[in-house]
Design a protein around this motif. Structure first.
Motif, PDB file in Angstrom:
ATOM      1  N   VAL A  68       0.836  -1.212   0.000  1.00 35.93           N
ATOM      2  CA  VAL A  68       0.000   0.000   0.000  1.00 35.93           C
ATOM      3  C   VAL A  68       0.865   1.254   0.000  1.00 35.93           C
ATOM      4  CG1 VAL A  68      -2.092  -0.973   1.036  1.00 35.93           C
ATOM      5  CG2 VAL A  68      -0.208  -0.273   2.518  1.00 35.93           C
ATOM      6  N   HIS A  69       0.323   2.292  -0.593  1.00 32.14           N
ATOM      7  CA  HIS A  69       1.008   3.585  -0.653  1.00 32.14           C
ATOM      8  C   HIS A  69       0.248   4.504   0.293  1.00 32.14           C
ATOM      9  CE1 HIS A  69       4.146   5.663  -2.780  1.00 32.14           C
ATOM     10  NE2 HIS A  69       4.249   4.652  -3.635  1.00 32.14           N
ATOM     11  N   VAL A  70       0.934   5.038   1.296  1.00 29.07           N
ATOM     12  CA  VAL A  70       0.196   5.645   2.398  1.00 29.07           C
ATOM     13  C   VAL A  70      -0.708   6.809   1.987  1.00 29.07           C
ATOM     14  CG1 VAL A  70       0.435   6.852   4.607  1.00 29.07           C
ATOM     15  CG2 VAL A  70       1.653   4.720   4.191  1.00 29.07           C
ATOM     16  N   LEU A  71      -0.217   7.783   1.259  1.00 27.48           N
ATOM     17  CA  LEU A  71      -1.108   8.910   0.933  1.00 27.48           C
ATOM     18  C   LEU A  71      -2.269   8.483   0.051  1.00 27.48           C
ATOM     19  CD1 LEU A  71       0.950  12.153   0.263  1.00 27.48           C
ATOM     20  CD2 LEU A  71      -0.082  11.330   2.363  1.00 27.48           C
ATOM     21  N   TRP A  72      -2.025   7.489  -0.779  1.00 29.81           N
ATOM     22  CA  TRP A  72      -3.076   7.068  -1.711  1.00 29.81           C
ATOM     23  C   TRP A  72      -4.080   6.115  -1.034  1.00 29.81           C
ATOM     24  CZ3 TRP A  72       1.268   5.558  -5.712  1.00 29.81           C
ATOM     25  CH2 TRP A  72       1.887   6.738  -6.166  1.00 29.81           C
ATOM     26  N   ASP A  73      -3.644   5.421   0.012  1.00 25.37           N
ATOM     27  CA  ASP A  73      -4.509   4.408   0.627  1.00 25.37           C
ATOM     28  C   ASP A  73      -4.934   4.723   2.054  1.00 25.37           C
ATOM     29  OD1 ASP A  73      -4.582   2.600  -1.576  1.00 25.37           O
ATOM     30  OD2 ASP A  73      -2.523   2.028  -1.118  1.00 25.37           O
ATOM     31  N   TYR A 187      16.476   2.388  -5.095  1.00 25.67           N
ATOM     32  CA  TYR A 187      17.288   3.335  -5.857  1.00 25.67           C
ATOM     33  C   TYR A 187      16.700   3.509  -7.249  1.00 25.67           C
ATOM     34  CZ  TYR A 187      19.315  -1.112  -7.586  1.00 25.67           C
ATOM     35  OH  TYR A 187      19.497  -2.376  -8.099  1.00 25.67           O
ATOM     36  N   LYS A 188      17.056   4.610  -7.871  1.00 26.45           N
ATOM     37  CA  LYS A 188      16.551   4.888  -9.221  1.00 26.45           C
ATOM     38  C   LYS A 188      17.493   5.902  -9.862  1.00 26.45           C
ATOM     39  CE  LYS A 188      12.328   6.273 -11.619  1.00 26.45           C
ATOM     40  NZ  LYS A 188      10.908   6.602 -11.507  1.00 26.45           N
ATOM     41  N   PRO A 189      18.007   5.634 -11.051  1.00 28.41           N
ATOM     42  CA  PRO A 189      19.036   6.517 -11.606  1.00 28.41           C
ATOM     43  C   PRO A 189      18.526   7.881 -12.072  1.00 28.41           C
ATOM     44  CG  PRO A 189      18.581   4.711 -13.123  1.00 28.41           C
ATOM     45  CD  PRO A 189      17.808   4.438 -11.871  1.00 28.41           C
ATOM     46  N   VAL A 220      15.613  -3.740  -4.945  1.00 29.13           N
ATOM     47  CA  VAL A 220      15.961  -3.706  -6.365  1.00 29.13           C
ATOM     48  C   VAL A 220      14.683  -3.602  -7.188  1.00 29.13           C
ATOM     49  CG1 VAL A 220      17.024  -4.999  -8.261  1.00 29.13           C
ATOM     50  CG2 VAL A 220      18.003  -5.143  -5.951  1.00 29.13           C
ATOM     51  N   ASP A 221      14.472  -2.471  -7.837  1.00 28.54           N
ATOM     52  CA  ASP A 221      13.352  -2.337  -8.776  1.00 28.54           C
ATOM     53  C   ASP A 221      13.936  -2.627 -10.153  1.00 28.54           C
ATOM     54  OD1 ASP A 221      11.640  -1.120 -10.756  1.00 28.54           O
ATOM     55  OD2 ASP A 221      10.570  -0.127  -9.134  1.00 28.54           O
ATOM     56  N   THR A 222      13.435  -3.669 -10.800  1.00 34.99           N
ATOM     57  CA  THR A 222      14.082  -4.111 -12.043  1.00 34.99           C
ATOM     58  C   THR A 222      14.065  -3.030 -13.128  1.00 34.99           C
ATOM     59  OG1 THR A 222      12.004  -5.264 -12.535  1.00 34.99           O
ATOM     60  CG2 THR A 222      13.829  -6.609 -11.746  1.00 34.99           C
ATOM     61  N   PHE A 247      12.319  -6.998  -4.028  1.00 34.71           N
ATOM     62  CA  PHE A 247      12.247  -6.565  -5.432  1.00 34.71           C
ATOM     63  C   PHE A 247      10.994  -5.772  -5.705  1.00 34.71           C
ATOM     64  CE2 PHE A 247      15.047 -10.203  -5.847  1.00 34.71           C
ATOM     65  CZ  PHE A 247      15.950  -9.784  -6.806  1.00 34.71           C
ATOM     66  N   HIS A 248      11.096  -4.892  -6.668  1.00 35.88           N
ATOM     67  CA  HIS A 248       9.929  -4.353  -7.361  1.00 35.88           C
ATOM     68  C   HIS A 248      10.053  -4.865  -8.780  1.00 35.88           C
ATOM     69  CE1 HIS A 248       8.555  -0.622  -4.837  1.00 35.88           C
ATOM     70  NE2 HIS A 248       8.266  -1.771  -4.275  1.00 35.88           N
ATOM     71  N   PHE A 249       9.092  -5.654  -9.185  1.00 31.80           N
ATOM     72  CA  PHE A 249       9.155  -6.237 -10.524  1.00 31.80           C
ATOM     73  C   PHE A 249       8.389  -5.408 -11.553  1.00 31.80           C
ATOM     74  CE2 PHE A 249       9.630 -10.840  -8.862  1.00 31.80           C
ATOM     75  CZ  PHE A 249      11.005 -10.795  -9.012  1.00 31.80           C
ATOM     76  N   VAL A 293       5.398  -6.632  -7.073  1.00 33.17           N
ATOM     77  CA  VAL A 293       5.178  -6.057  -8.401  1.00 33.17           C
ATOM     78  C   VAL A 293       5.093  -4.547  -8.218  1.00 33.17           C
ATOM     79  CG1 VAL A 293       3.582  -5.934 -10.350  1.00 33.17           C
ATOM     80  CG2 VAL A 293       3.891  -8.098  -9.124  1.00 33.17           C
ATOM     81  N   ASP A 294       5.725  -3.813  -9.102  1.00 30.33           N
ATOM     82  CA  ASP A 294       5.539  -2.353  -9.119  1.00 30.33           C
ATOM     83  C   ASP A 294       5.217  -1.967 -10.560  1.00 30.33           C
ATOM     84  OD1 ASP A 294       5.467   0.328  -8.773  1.00 30.33           O
ATOM     85  OD2 ASP A 294       7.568   0.593  -8.237  1.00 30.33           O
ATOM     86  N   GLN A 295       3.966  -2.118 -10.901  1.00 34.66           N
ATOM     87  CA  GLN A 295       3.510  -1.777 -12.254  1.00 34.66           C
ATOM     88  C   GLN A 295       2.173  -1.067 -12.118  1.00 34.66           C
ATOM     89  OE1 GLN A 295       5.267  -5.944 -14.150  1.00 34.66           O
ATOM     90  NE2 GLN A 295       3.077  -5.587 -14.209  1.00 34.66           N
TER      91      GLN A 295
HETATM   92  C1  PSV Z   1       9.224   5.014  -8.426  1.00 36.20           C
HETATM   93  O1  PSV Z   1       9.365   4.991  -9.804  1.00 36.20           O
HETATM   94  C2  PSV Z   1       8.623   3.720  -7.922  1.00 36.20           C
HETATM   95  O2  PSV Z   1       9.314   2.635  -8.470  1.00 36.20           O
HETATM   96  C3  PSV Z   1       8.595   3.654  -6.413  1.00 36.20           C
HETATM   97  O3  PSV Z   1       8.692   2.325  -5.972  1.00 36.20           O
HETATM   98  C4  PSV Z   1       7.251   4.191  -6.077  1.00 36.20           C
HETATM   99  O4  PSV Z   1       6.786   3.844  -4.824  1.00 36.20           O
HETATM  100  C5  PSV Z   1       6.413   3.618  -7.196  1.00 36.20           C
HETATM  101  O5  PSV Z   1       7.271   3.614  -8.324  1.00 36.20           O
HETATM  102  C6  PSV Z   1       5.188   4.414  -7.440  1.00 36.20           C
HETATM  103  O6  PSV Z   1       4.510   3.951  -8.557  1.00 36.20           O
END
Ligand code: PSV
Ligand code: MN
Length: 398
Positions: A68-73, A187-189, A220-222, A247-249, A293-295
């Motif tokens: 869950v995403h706190v502000l959204w949920d 992390y995210k570049p 690790v977010d792929t 992971f975030h897939f 999953v992060d999609q």
């Molecule tokens: C950012 O791009 C991200 O990967 C983070 O995990 C955020 O929480 C998510 O996306 C939001 O969609």
């Protein structure tokens, strides 16, 4: 070739232990910064998002938790927890990772924990600490931290000062954790910051985690890697350092764009799972890794897309579990390159769908989740119930 009975046993055990967490934000109407294409049946609130996630779990049997995403949920913060827990239980799922949101409020224009204004840093930390309370109340193990922080133009921020502020904020977050709670640092570049991001790669995340304490691990977010980066090597390193948090897939062709897992490069996902399965074989352990999953899909039907994602994850994990690890180790030691690589290829090209169908039936589920979901009539019902709310927001919907 059908699987041998020994391979079938390995496959069934792998399926019994494999789970993948769904993101609540993947079920609501979202878009790109260029536009939003509304789906009449998409979830319009948190109970509906959880209900939809419950559908994915019901038909796949491998998605028992929802991030869950706190502000959204949790618009009302802690006060929302009892209802969210009750809705989740009613739909056969549990609440998974808690995601603070320190990126969308106006005050975060120049960052959150890395903001040069101490008052904004304090507000960001305060939100994160509120999220730790929510995490405690939901019984979630993981606080999943992602920061949009960074700068857009050279010279506009002190990279080293921001690093120090991040260290302080993350250490304060770590100090608030107790029991089995952990914090995962993603992390995210690039994006939304296009010159530098404050946690740009796994090395930066690793350092922040080490400075914070033992409950901090790397996420690790792929989708958050440069083209051609060897993600499985990062995974192998983090595993060997006991720093792989989860992971975030998703998949991506160019940059982080939330494409369906495995839709572009299933071999990449297989190679990641292979490093994990090989690690498990060599150490005799089963690493406890949250696969999430992060999609967030704009175009595909959201529940169908999540079913497709969950099935893809199962298939690729299963293939990795079927690698002949003992033989591979012998080939690696003797430098038999062709034979070693063929161990991976043989597993990757194995058709695991028959054993997956068998497993589903053993568990009392339909053999084909997507087909069964479509036949259930859930989408038509959701469209009838939610259509006015979804389409009311759009004037030009045809
Ligand atoms: C950012 O791009 C991200 O990967 C983070 O995990 C955020 O929480 C998510 O996306 C939001 O969609
Ligand atoms: Mn992510």
């Amino acid at each position: 070739m059908p699987l041998t009975s020994a391979q079938t046993d390995v496959a069934i055990q792998a399926l019994n232990r494999f789970a993948v967490e769904l993101p609540s934000w993947g079920f609501a109407n979202t878009g790109t910064r260029f536009g939003k294409f509304i789906q009449a049946g998409a979830a319009t609130n948190t109970p509906e998002k959880i209900a939809d996630a419950g559908q994915v779990h019901q038909f796949t049997g491998c998605c028992p938790t929802v991030a869950v995403h706190v502000l959204w949920d949790f618009a009302k913060g802690l006060a929302d927890v009892p209802e969210v827990l009750q809705v989740a239980a009613a739909h056969g799922v549990a609440i998974g990772a808690i995601n603070p949101n320190v990126f969308q409020d106006q005050c975060y224009k120049n960052g959150s924990l890395g903001n040069p204004d101490p008052e904004v840093r304090r507000m960001a930390l305060s939100h994160i600490l509120d999220c730790v309370e929510i995490q405690r109340a939901t019984g979630s193990r993981d606080l999943s931290l992602w920061f949009a922080d960074g700068t857009n133009f050279p010279g506009t921020g002190s990279i080293r000062a921001r690093k120090q502020w991040f260290t302080e904020g993350l250490q304060a977050t770590h100090a608030a954790l107790s029991g089995n709670q952990r914090m995962l640092v993603e992390y995210k570049p690039f994006e939304p910051a296009f010159y530098h991001t404050d946690i740009a790669d796994w090395g930066m995340s690793y350092i922040y985690c080490k400075q914070s304490g033992p409950r901090a691990k790397v996420l690790v977010d792929t989708g958050h890697h440069y083209q051609a980066q060897n993600i499985e090597q990062i995974v192998a390193w983090l595993l060997s350092e006991d720093m792989l948090g989860g992971f975030h897939f998703n998949d991506r062709r160019y940059a982080d764009d939330d494409l369906t897992l495995g839709s572009i490069d299933p071999y990449q996902v297989f190679r990641i799972f292979h490093e994990i399965c090989q690690f498990a074989f060599e150490t005799g352990t089963t690493p406890d890794i949250p696969y999430m999953v992060d999609q967030s899909h704009n175009l595909k039907n959201k529940i169908e897309e999540m079913i497709q994602t969950a099935c893809t994850a199962q298939e690729l994990y299963l293939k990795a579990a079927l690698v002949d690890h003992a033989t591979l180790a012998i080939h690696q030691k003797s430098g038999a390159l062709m034979d070693a690589e063929e161990c991976l290829r043989a597993a990757f090209f194995t058709d695991v769908r028959p054993v997956l169908r068998e497993w589903r039936q053993m568990k009392g589920m339909a053999a084909e989740p997507l087909k069964a979901f479509r036949e259930s009539g859930y989408t038509a019902k959701a469209e009838a119930e939610r259509g006015a709310r979804n389409l009311g927001a759009v004037s030009s919907y045809a």
